[in-house]
Design an enzyme around this catalytic site. Structure first.
Site, PDB file in Angstrom:
ATOM      1  N   LYS A  21       0.833  -1.210   0.000  1.00 53.61           N
ATOM      2  CA  LYS A  21       0.000   0.000   0.000  1.00 53.61           C
ATOM      3  C   LYS A  21       0.864   1.256   0.000  1.00 53.61           C
ATOM      4  O   LYS A  21       0.640   2.184  -0.790  1.00 53.61           O
ATOM      5  CB  LYS A  21      -0.927  -0.016   1.211  1.00 53.61           C
ATOM      6  CG  LYS A  21      -1.956   1.110   1.231  1.00 53.61           C
ATOM      7  CD  LYS A  21      -2.931   0.934   2.401  1.00 53.61           C
ATOM      8  CE  LYS A  21      -3.752  -0.306   2.216  1.00 53.61           C
ATOM      9  NZ  LYS A  21      -4.738  -0.511   3.310  1.00 53.61           N
ATOM     10  N   ARG A  90      -3.431   2.938   8.589  1.00 57.46           N
ATOM     11  CA  ARG A  90      -3.768   1.724   7.843  1.00 57.46           C
ATOM     12  C   ARG A  90      -2.562   0.796   7.757  1.00 57.46           C
ATOM     13  O   ARG A  90      -1.432   1.241   7.599  1.00 57.46           O
ATOM     14  CB  ARG A  90      -4.213   2.069   6.411  1.00 57.46           C
ATOM     15  CG  ARG A  90      -5.458   2.945   6.317  1.00 57.46           C
ATOM     16  CD  ARG A  90      -5.705   3.354   4.864  1.00 57.46           C
ATOM     17  NE  ARG A  90      -6.885   4.170   4.689  1.00 57.46           N
ATOM     18  CZ  ARG A  90      -8.094   3.711   4.393  1.00 57.46           C
ATOM     19  NH1 ARG A  90      -8.272   2.413   4.228  1.00 57.46           N
ATOM     20  NH2 ARG A  90      -9.113   4.529   4.249  1.00 57.46           N
ATOM     21  N   GLY A  99      -8.331  -7.123   4.547  1.00 58.77           N
ATOM     22  CA  GLY A  99      -9.149  -7.230   5.740  1.00 58.77           C
ATOM     23  C   GLY A  99      -8.529  -7.995   6.887  1.00 58.77           C
ATOM     24  O   GLY A  99      -9.140  -8.123   7.947  1.00 58.77           O
ATOM     25  N   MET A 101      -5.677  -7.289   8.583  1.00 59.26           N
ATOM     26  CA  MET A 101      -5.035  -6.466   9.616  1.00 59.26           C
ATOM     27  C   MET A 101      -5.853  -5.192   9.814  1.00 59.26           C
ATOM     28  O   MET A 101      -6.922  -5.028   9.234  1.00 59.26           O
ATOM     29  CB  MET A 101      -3.584  -6.192   9.221  1.00 59.26           C
ATOM     30  CG  MET A 101      -2.728  -7.447   9.264  1.00 59.26           C
ATOM     31  SD  MET A 101      -1.023  -7.140   8.804  1.00 59.26           S
ATOM     32  CE  MET A 101      -1.186  -6.684   7.087  1.00 59.26           C
ATOM     33  N   ARG A 333      -3.410  -1.158  -6.390  1.00 58.42           N
ATOM     34  CA  ARG A 333      -2.567  -2.353  -6.364  1.00 58.42           C
ATOM     35  C   ARG A 333      -2.919  -3.184  -7.583  1.00 58.42           C
ATOM     36  O   ARG A 333      -3.995  -3.013  -8.177  1.00 58.42           O
ATOM     37  CB  ARG A 333      -2.806  -3.159  -5.091  1.00 58.42           C
ATOM     38  CG  ARG A 333      -4.227  -3.649  -4.934  1.00 58.42           C
ATOM     39  CD  ARG A 333      -4.480  -4.245  -3.566  1.00 58.42           C
ATOM     40  NE  ARG A 333      -5.910  -4.513  -3.356  1.00 58.42           N
ATOM     41  CZ  ARG A 333      -6.472  -4.729  -2.177  1.00 58.42           C
ATOM     42  NH1 ARG A 333      -5.738  -4.691  -1.089  1.00 58.42           N
ATOM     43  NH2 ARG A 333      -7.755  -4.976  -2.074  1.00 58.42           N
ATOM     44  N   HIS A 449     -15.714  -7.542   1.497  1.00 56.68           N
ATOM     45  CA  HIS A 449     -14.725  -8.427   2.110  1.00 56.68           C
ATOM     46  C   HIS A 449     -14.882  -9.865   1.613  1.00 56.68           C
ATOM     47  O   HIS A 449     -13.909 -10.524   1.233  1.00 56.68           O
ATOM     48  CB  HIS A 449     -14.867  -8.374   3.637  1.00 56.68           C
ATOM     49  CG  HIS A 449     -13.985  -9.351   4.362  1.00 56.68           C
ATOM     50  ND1 HIS A 449     -14.404 -10.621   4.688  1.00 56.68           N
ATOM     51  CD2 HIS A 449     -12.711  -9.243   4.804  1.00 56.68           C
ATOM     52  CE1 HIS A 449     -13.419 -11.259   5.305  1.00 56.68           C
ATOM     53  NE2 HIS A 449     -12.381 -10.446   5.396  1.00 56.68           N
ATOM     54  N   SER A 771      14.004 -42.429  -9.558  1.00 59.79           N
ATOM     55  CA  SER A 771      12.752 -41.695  -9.399  1.00 59.79           C
ATOM     56  C   SER A 771      12.571 -41.432  -7.910  1.00 59.79           C
ATOM     57  O   SER A 771      12.577 -42.365  -7.105  1.00 59.79           O
ATOM     58  CB  SER A 771      11.567 -42.491  -9.943  1.00 59.79           C
ATOM     59  OG  SER A 771      10.367 -41.747  -9.792  1.00 59.79           O
ATOM     60  N   CYS A 839       8.121 -39.027  -8.452  1.00 59.00           N
ATOM     61  CA  CYS A 839       6.791 -39.612  -8.621  1.00 59.00           C
ATOM     62  C   CYS A 839       5.936 -39.502  -7.361  1.00 59.00           C
ATOM     63  O   CYS A 839       4.874 -40.087  -7.292  1.00 59.00           O
ATOM     64  CB  CYS A 839       6.895 -41.068  -9.049  1.00 59.00           C
ATOM     65  SG  CYS A 839       7.811 -42.112  -7.909  1.00 59.00           S
ATOM     66  N   TYR A 859      12.023 -35.254 -15.386  1.00 56.37           N
ATOM     67  CA  TYR A 859      10.566 -35.260 -15.453  1.00 56.37           C
ATOM     68  C   TYR A 859       9.975 -35.278 -14.043  1.00 56.37           C
ATOM     69  O   TYR A 859      10.649 -35.606 -13.063  1.00 56.37           O
ATOM     70  CB  TYR A 859      10.055 -36.462 -16.249  1.00 56.37           C
ATOM     71  CG  TYR A 859      10.262 -37.800 -15.579  1.00 56.37           C
ATOM     72  CD1 TYR A 859       9.325 -38.318 -14.683  1.00 56.37           C
ATOM     73  CD2 TYR A 859      11.396 -38.568 -15.840  1.00 56.37           C
ATOM     74  CE1 TYR A 859       9.511 -39.537 -14.067  1.00 56.37           C
ATOM     75  CE2 TYR A 859      11.596 -39.800 -15.223  1.00 56.37           C
ATOM     76  CZ  TYR A 859      10.653 -40.277 -14.340  1.00 56.37           C
ATOM     77  OH  TYR A 859      10.844 -41.478 -13.720  1.00 56.37           O
TER      78      TYR A 859
END
Length: 882
Positions: A21, A90, A99, A101, A333, A449, A771, A839, A859
């Site tokens: 912010k 803020r 919302g 904090m 933002r 919100h 693997s 895997c 992979y």
């Protein structure tokens, strides 16, 4: 060290220091946009405060100096009795946490300055602002339960005979301030503070403290935001949208955050402050209506929206206030958006020449793609529509109705799907929102919100269903009463709410992956375009875990480039369990050979099906790896059966034999016992039967004109000697069966025991591929069972921050990841060209895929449904910025 920066001293690239912010307020200031003046207290100050439980040395002096400079610039002093300066305080972390904090508005008002504010803005406005300060300060700074203030406001409106707070006049609000002060004093033991400097300092401390509030910590865990960042604090000169009908506040998006469509999107609320929009306490009007309310401000806003989107090269989320016809920008933002909007906007920006395709796939994620693959409602039948409202976050959600967060958490913990129904949500509802399948509110719009948080989490949400009359434990709409426990279905795309369960059908994105042609649907076109680019950029191949021909065929349609894990133990369940039981418990060679002979043709047919489905692609078959207890009767149950049958005088000969055998093979911890390669070495002929079945199936497919590429994987190897023994037996069988068929079979191992990772150089001498079985590697590396991750200790570890996320969900890079890296490096050093894959479940986890790319694996393998996710993330990993 400097702890406080004026907006003019920052920019959008200082989010680590100034928070999102603060950095964006600085950026807008430097762009020359109308931003109220103010200053930002850094995240460094927050971290120091949280560590020492006090302001760091020098911070108070810096705040005082910046406040004096702000007063001189504006020409008013904080809390001045004649013409007061008021400020907002803020929060603003690096990553948006909507919302979660704290915010306190109108800081600086007291019993004297409220009269000065009334002289300049009107009595009603002044007393409305004062009651808001006491309410927010009391709840935020002094932990007075917010419900007491809400009840007092509702009582004042009831006495006035209205449901709209705008109908309360100055006298009503002055009386309400008196009530609020009594509530404050009753709960805090002190009068509401009259010193503006004390108000400011306490508000700053409250914002710092809110970083560690339960809801903020829960949100960070949900969104995987680091817990040690801290929040900045922004102190901004107040501008007022509650000065009358020529004032107001709103939220705007430069594109639709729900669909990505271009146009004017947002909400506006006249004669209101910002929290009224976010909290959804009054329903807003569409942003387009501002054109008829205040055309000059509307035109100026559209120009600023275009400037910001061009500057940030992305969808922007903007908060603004109009004070008596003057437009002020309070925040911008890069906006949160639904998964559909993310893909659509990324493709649009490529078409517009704003970004390239590499940047486009950086802006979407595998998690978002997974959301797009969820089913949607099939409305071909007859369904009772209860109401329709604002589709705030797309998706199709079905569940039983609950009315509070705690109940949602309770029922979801019992495995039930729930829909959380509220008038409006607030940050304390976060746990219930996470637990619920969907959220329905009677108030608020696309910027409330509920909407913002649901979009960020990918939850289905419908807002602003103002026909709902919510009472205790039920709601009524159009004469129909729906109580807790009843089932409803909500459509977050259309905003429709249905009574009962509506069936679902595959999404258009799943149909695309299943092979349907690319349609005119902008979303499907965007997904197709970005997936093609990800495939062109990735070096990491993607295979699937599959145990049947049907699973293999589906995985191939989803883009799998082979099978990375066929779990043969899954082939022995159901009606084959008895054959395996006979094999394991056989005491003589004839009995054992009979069981193996019965299993061989069944296994061969299984593998023929898999090889045909994956024609021309590699298929990694893991030799049987069950903990024995999965195939043997329970020792306890069997002992009870024998005892009960004996008491009844029944023949228990067979049961006693079985009990003796099970007792002989019983293990205290089967997950660490006779399984994997150990089972193959202890039960003669078991692995040999499987190797023969694999080879015969491959030859059969090859002679029929197909192409089988089997890879035999030996599980749970911890010492190279184990693998060498199995390999020697396997090679004899392969030589005998394959002959001149042209089939080539490679043999490797699964690295899932920490010792195997640490002796990978030795094991690679006998293995053509590794693997990584990251499920077991995590289990053995951490020393806790993956079957116990729902236990109390595990969740306590999450609460304490020992785990940011379950290591079974996302790979533990520092520990288990280091084992993977060591094994990869030492394995390839011993055998250049050693093929490396993974895997475990981590093969489909987006963050883990990026790690496997960094390590240099060949992979990953995952469930068929997650193959597209892994493909996208592998492409994103290849273009990730360092």
């Amino acid at each position: 060290m400097t702890y406080v920066y004026a907006f003019e001293e920052g920019n959008k690239d200082l989010k680590d220091l100034l928070g999102g912010k603060g950095a964006n307020l600085a950026e807008m200031t430097n762009l020359g946009l109308p931003v109220p003046p103010g200053f930002t207290i850094t995240t460094e100050a927050c971290r120091a405060y949280l560590h020492d439980k006090r302001f760091p040395d020098g911070l108070a002096d810096e705040i005082e100096a910046r406040l004096i400079a702000l007063e001189e610039r504006i020409g008013r002093r904080l809390g001045d009795a004649a013409d007061p300066l008021l400020v907002s305080v803020r929060s603003g972390a690096k990553f948006s946490m909507p919302g979660m904090m704290e915010t306190v508005l109108n800081v600086g008002l007291n019993d004297e300055s409220v009269e000065g504010l009334a002289a300049h803005g009107g009595a009603r406005f002044a007393w409305d602002s004062y009651r808001r300060l006491i309410q927010m300060f009391g709840a935020t700074v002094c932990e007075v339960p917010a419900g007491y203030f809400g009840d007092a406001l509702d009582k004042a409106k009831h006495q006035k005979g209205t449901r709209n707070d705008l109908d309360l006049d100055a006298d009503d609000l002055r009386a309400l301030v008196g009530v609020y002060k009594k509530i404050f004093e009753e709960h805090t033991g002190r009068r509401f503070p009259q010193d503006p400097r004390e108000q400011l300092n306490l508000a700053i401390r409250a914002v710092f403290d809110s970083w560690n509030a339960d809801r903020a910590a829960l949100y960070r865990r949900q969104e995987r935001i680091p817990a040690d960042l801290g929040t900045a604090v922004n102190v901004v000169a107040m501008v007022f949208g509650n000065l009358g009908p020529d004032s107001g506040t709103g939220v705007a998006f430069t594109r639709d955050p729900g669909t990505g469509a271009q146009g004017v999107y947002g909400d506006y609320l006249a004669n209101a402050q910002g929290e009224d929009v976010v909290a959804g306490i009054r329903n807003t009007v569409p942003l387009q209506d501002l054109e008829s309310i205040d055309k000059a401000s509307y035109d100026q806003l559209l120009g600023i929206m275009a400037t910001l989107e061009d500057h940030y090269r992305d969808l922007c989320d903007i908060e603004f206030t109009i004070e008596r016809g003057k437009l002020w920008m309070l925040q911008t933002r890069v906006g949160k958006r639904t998964a559909a909007a993310a893909f659509t906007i990324a493709a649009q920006l490529v078409d517009e020449g704003v970004i390239d395709l590499d940047e486009a796939i950086r802006r979407v994620s595998g998690a978002q793609l997974g959301q797009l693959m969820f089913p949607r409602f099939d409305l071909s039948g007859t369904h009772r529509e209860l109401t329709r409202a604002v589709g705030a976050s797309p998706g199709a959600a079905v569940g039983t109705v609950v009315f509070d967060a705690a109940r949602a958490i309770e029922l979801a913990g019992q495995g039930e799907s729930v829909i959380l129904v509220r008038r409006e949500t607030n940050p304390d509802d976060l746990g219930g929102m996470i637990a619920a399948q969907g959220i329905l509110t009677s108030r608020g719009g696309k910027t409330s919100h509920a909407a913002v948080v649901a979009r960020g989490m990918g939850k289905t949400c419908v807002c602003g269903a103002d026909e709902l009359e919510i009472e205790r434990g039920a709601f009524t709409v159009r004469g129909t009463r729906v109580a807790e426990g009843d089932t409803i279905s909500i459509d977050g795309t259309t905003g429709r709410v249905y009574l009962g369960e509506v069936p679902v059908e595959p999404s258009s994105v799943v149909r695309y992956f299943e092979g349907a042609p690319v349609s005119e649907d902008p979303l499907v076109r965007a997904v197709d375009r970005l997936m093609r680019h990800a495939d062109s950029r990735r070096s990491l191949r993607v295979r699937s875990n599959a145990d049947t021909g049907a699973d293999a065929a589906r995985a191939r349609r989803f883009g799998a480039e082979g099978i990375g894990l066929c779990r043969t133990e899954h082939m022995f369940l159901g009606d084959r369990r008895e054959l395996v039981e006979k094999l394991i418990l056989a005491e003589g060679q004839p009995a054992r050979e009979a069981a193996l002979a019965a299993l061989l043709p069944l296994q061969r047919a299984d593998f023929v099906e898999l090889f045909r489905a994956m024609d021309g692609l590699p298929v990694t078959v893991r030799l049987i790896d069950p903990p024995l207890h999965e195939f043997l009767p329970s020792l306890t149950d069997l002992a009870v059966r024998v005892a009960v049958a004996g008491e009844r005088g029944e023949d228990v000969g067979r049961e006693k034999e079985l009990l003796t055998a099970v007792q002989r093979m019983h293990e205290q911890n089967p997950m660490l016992g006779l399984r994997g390669v150990r089972l193959g070495l202890v039960v003669p002929g078991l692995f040999a039967m499987q190797v023969r079945a694999i080879a015969e199936a491959a030859v059969e497919v090859a002679r029929a004109g197909g192409s089988a590429r089997p890879e035999i994987m030996v599980p749970l190897v911890g010492a190279v000697q184990e693998l060498e023994t199995v390999r020697a037996e396997a090679e004899k069988i392969l030589t005998e069966v394959i002959g001149d068929s042209g089939v080539r079979v490679v043999i490797g191992t699964m690295i899932e025991v920490p010792r195997a990772a640490l002796t990978a150089g030795q094991i690679a001498e006998a293995a053509e591929f590794f693997s990584f079985g990251t499920n077991d590697l995590t289990q053995m590396g951490w020393g806790f069972s993956r079957d116990d991750v729902e236990g109390a200790f595990f969740w306590r570890y999450l609460e304490l921050g020992i785990f940011g996320i379950s290591p079974f969900e996302s790979l533990d890079r520092d520990g288990v990841g280091r084992l993977v890296r060591i094994a990869s490096e030492e394995g390839r050093a011993a055998r250049p060209g050693l093929k490396l894959g993974v895997c475990g479940e981590h093969g489909g986890d987006p963050d883990s895929v990026h790690f496997f790319h960094e390590v240099g694996l060949d992979y990953v393998s995952c469930s068929p449904f997650r193959v597209p996710i892994a493909r996208l993330e592998a492409g994103r990993a290849a273009v990730a910025r360092t």
